[in-house]
Write a protein that holds these residues in place. Structure first.
Motif, PDB file in Angstrom:
ATOM      1  N   VAL A  15      -3.326   8.121   5.154  1.00 46.35           N
ATOM      2  CA  VAL A  15      -2.092   7.391   4.852  1.00 46.35           C
ATOM      3  C   VAL A  15      -1.671   6.545   6.052  1.00 46.35           C
ATOM      4  O   VAL A  15      -1.337   5.365   5.908  1.00 46.35           O
ATOM      5  CB  VAL A  15      -0.971   8.377   4.454  1.00 46.35           C
ATOM      6  N   SER A  16      -1.688   7.134   7.249  1.00 46.89           N
ATOM      7  CA  SER A  16      -1.235   6.399   8.436  1.00 46.89           C
ATOM      8  C   SER A  16      -2.151   5.225   8.754  1.00 46.89           C
ATOM      9  O   SER A  16      -1.694   4.193   9.252  1.00 46.89           O
ATOM     10  CB  SER A  16      -1.158   7.340   9.642  1.00 46.89           C
ATOM     11  N   THR A  17      -3.448   5.355   8.450  1.00 48.06           N
ATOM     12  CA  THR A  17      -4.379   4.262   8.702  1.00 48.06           C
ATOM     13  C   THR A  17      -4.045   3.058   7.841  1.00 48.06           C
ATOM     14  O   THR A  17      -3.978   1.923   8.329  1.00 48.06           O
ATOM     15  CB  THR A  17      -5.826   4.714   8.424  1.00 48.06           C
ATOM     16  N   TRP A  52       7.393   3.966   7.647  1.00 47.20           N
ATOM     17  CA  TRP A  52       7.566   5.312   8.187  1.00 47.20           C
ATOM     18  C   TRP A  52       8.308   6.212   7.205  1.00 47.20           C
ATOM     19  O   TRP A  52       7.954   7.390   7.037  1.00 47.20           O
ATOM     20  CB  TRP A  52       8.324   5.250   9.520  1.00 47.20           C
ATOM     21  N   ALA A  53       9.324   5.681   6.544  1.00 49.37           N
ATOM     22  CA  ALA A  53      10.074   6.477   5.568  1.00 49.37           C
ATOM     23  C   ALA A  53       9.181   6.892   4.408  1.00 49.37           C
ATOM     24  O   ALA A  53       9.182   8.062   3.980  1.00 49.37           O
ATOM     25  CB  ALA A  53      11.276   5.679   5.068  1.00 49.37           C
ATOM     26  N   LEU A  54       8.385   5.955   3.896  1.00 49.63           N
ATOM     27  CA  LEU A  54       7.470   6.275   2.800  1.00 49.63           C
ATOM     28  C   LEU A  54       6.347   7.200   3.273  1.00 49.63           C
ATOM     29  O   LEU A  54       5.855   8.038   2.510  1.00 49.63           O
ATOM     30  CB  LEU A  54       6.884   4.990   2.213  1.00 49.63           C
ATOM     31  N   PHE A  55       5.935   7.042   4.539  1.00 50.31           N
ATOM     32  CA  PHE A  55       4.867   7.885   5.089  1.00 50.31           C
ATOM     33  C   PHE A  55       5.242   9.363   5.022  1.00 50.31           C
ATOM     34  O   PHE A  55       4.445  10.197   4.586  1.00 50.31           O
ATOM     35  CB  PHE A  55       4.586   7.460   6.536  1.00 50.31           C
ATOM     36  N   PHE A  56       6.461   9.707   5.445  1.00 50.13           N
ATOM     37  CA  PHE A  56       6.876  11.105   5.438  1.00 50.13           C
ATOM     38  C   PHE A  56       6.930  11.665   4.015  1.00 50.13           C
ATOM     39  O   PHE A  56       6.548  12.814   3.770  1.00 50.13           O
ATOM     40  CB  PHE A  56       8.226  11.262   6.134  1.00 50.13           C
ATOM     41  N   GLU A  60       0.838  -1.207   0.000  1.00 54.87           N
ATOM     42  CA  GLU A  60       0.000   0.000   0.000  1.00 54.87           C
ATOM     43  C   GLU A  60       0.867   1.248   0.000  1.00 54.87           C
ATOM     44  O   GLU A  60       0.592   2.221  -0.724  1.00 54.87           O
ATOM     45  CB  GLU A  60      -0.900  -0.015   1.238  1.00 54.87           C
ATOM     46  N   ALA A  61       1.950   1.230   0.788  1.00 48.60           N
ATOM     47  CA  ALA A  61       2.851   2.380   0.846  1.00 48.60           C
ATOM     48  C   ALA A  61       3.540   2.597  -0.500  1.00 48.60           C
ATOM     49  O   ALA A  61       3.687   3.738  -0.957  1.00 48.60           O
ATOM     50  CB  ALA A  61       3.895   2.169   1.943  1.00 48.60           C
TER      51      ALA A  61
END
Length: 396
Positions: A273-275, A234-238, A159-160
């Motif tokens: 995104v975080s969900t 986390w890296a892709l999240f930012f 998903e990321a």
């Protein structure tokens, strides 16, 4: 998720008998507890600042307290229901199912359904006895839970990646045979680690007290992959949130959007995104690593962290249902249209066929018998010669 309350833990403390109060006291006593995972024994060292007789007192209490068990079960049951509703809301819409991102979302939903179901069943197979040999059912649940948790993590990573390609790498987002490659990474690759755990530990790979993989084996087959996956997410999240927030800000400048509305849009993008990436799992990773530490298990900080993990991760299915079903414009429009058509058909069936007034019926004679019929067009009593004469006069 929190540990099950059927697992009883002992709280060990050094005490001395205080004759002044005629009772046990821990004043001046320091307790050091060391748990040996390999030998499954607990070593207790007592240090005292005075010379007296002292002993170790053991207090039995459940590991899950302060309502953690009840909160976990309630939130997980709500999540499971919402995930099933998400499938029911999305699967009938064939237009959405053509998109790769929607298929990835559904695979994540399926992985969550299986992992939550296995976790809810785990309590039925946990052994409360002091037995080091897990039952067959406990080993099966440990294997399935190990597998589906890694599947859940894999689909979060996929998903990321799909979000990153859509938001950041806008150009060249096509992947040939995307779902085949994603399915291999999401369903087949995670199977390797539980198989390694079974080969490594044999019949002892599962802990009968938790019905999950033992720590020495889990460091390699579960905790290691979990740490890598959470770090990558986390890296892709930012990266994704930075682009999403910038896009909302640009849209606000072009359309005169208010500052409050802009911030709301940015917050919604970050929560969405975080969900889907399950970023709260980084808290759960450290809780799993420290779950057998008796010194930390009952500390106030550890209780707060467990509550934070429960509140953030247990309702993940509810968050997915809200963002992917209720707030999804394509899903909403599909069901609004479907309900409108359904109500329209139902109202027509209730009213029945339309009655034709008697005055609109035409009576004709066929072989000297009168018959009544419904006219299919406007009745015209003029002859063909009359119509020709009228047309010629109009042209003249």
């Amino acid at each position: 998720y929190t540990k099950r309350k059927t697992l009883v833990k002992s709280n060990l403390r050094c005490h001395f008998y205080d004759e002044s109060i005629m009772d046990w006291s821990d004043k001046g006593c320091i307790t050091t507890v060391v748990y040996n995972e390999e030998e499954r024994v607990t070593d207790v060292t007592c240090t005292s600042d005075h010379l007296t007789s002292f002993t170790v007192l053991m207090t039995l209490s459940s590991e899950s307290n302060n309502g953690e068990e009840e909160a976990s079960l309630i939130l997980l049951a709500i999540s499971l229901l919402c995930l099933l509703l998400t499938l029911a809301a999305v699967l009938p819409n064939k237009k959405i199912l053509k998109m790769v991102s929607s298929k990835v979302n559904l695979m994540l939903v399926v992985a969550l359904i299986f992992s939550i179901t296995c976790f809810l069943l785990m309590d039925s197979f946990v052994s409360a006895e002091d037995d080091d040999q897990p039952s067959i059912s406990c080993s099966v649940i440990a294997f399935l839970l190990h597998y589906f948790w890694l599947c859940q993590l894999s689909w979060m990573m996929i998903e990321a990646v799909t979000m990153y390609r859509a938001f950041v790498n806008v150009f060249d987002t096509h992947v040939s045979r995307a779902m085949l490659k994603y399915s291999l990474a999401g369903w087949v690759l995670p199977l390797v680690f539980p198989i390694i755990a079974v080969i490594w530990g044999g019949s002892q790979f599962a802990d009968p007290k938790t019905c999950f993989v033992r720590k020495p084996i889990g460091y390699v087959t579960f905790y290691g992959p979990m740490a890598l996956g959470v770090t990558a997410n986390w890296a892709l999240f930012f990266s994704i949130v930075r682009v999403a927030v910038k896009a909302v800000k640009t849209k606000a400048e072009q359309t005169d959007m208010s500052d409050l509305r802009m911030r709301t849009g940015q917050l919604r993008s970050a929560l969405l995104v975080s969900t889907f990436l399950g970023l709260g799992w980084i808290v759960g990773f450290f809780l799993l690593m420290r779950q057998n530490d008796d010194n930390n298990n009952y500390s106030q900080i550890n209780i707060i962290v467990r509550w934070f993990f429960i509140i953030v991760n247990a309702p993940q299915g509810l968050f997915i249902f809200i963002f992917y079903a209720l707030l999804n414009e394509h899903v909403r429009s599909y069901w609004i249209t479907w309900i409108g058509r359904f109500l329209s058909r139902k109202s027509k069936s209730v009213k029945g066929p339309k009655k034709i007034p008697r005055s609109n019926l035409v009576t004709v004679k066929v072989d000297d018998q009168e018959m009544t019929s419904i006219p299919t067009a406007r009745t015209d009593t003029t002859t063909c010669d009359d119509r020709i004469e009228r047309y010629v006069n109009r042209e003249g």
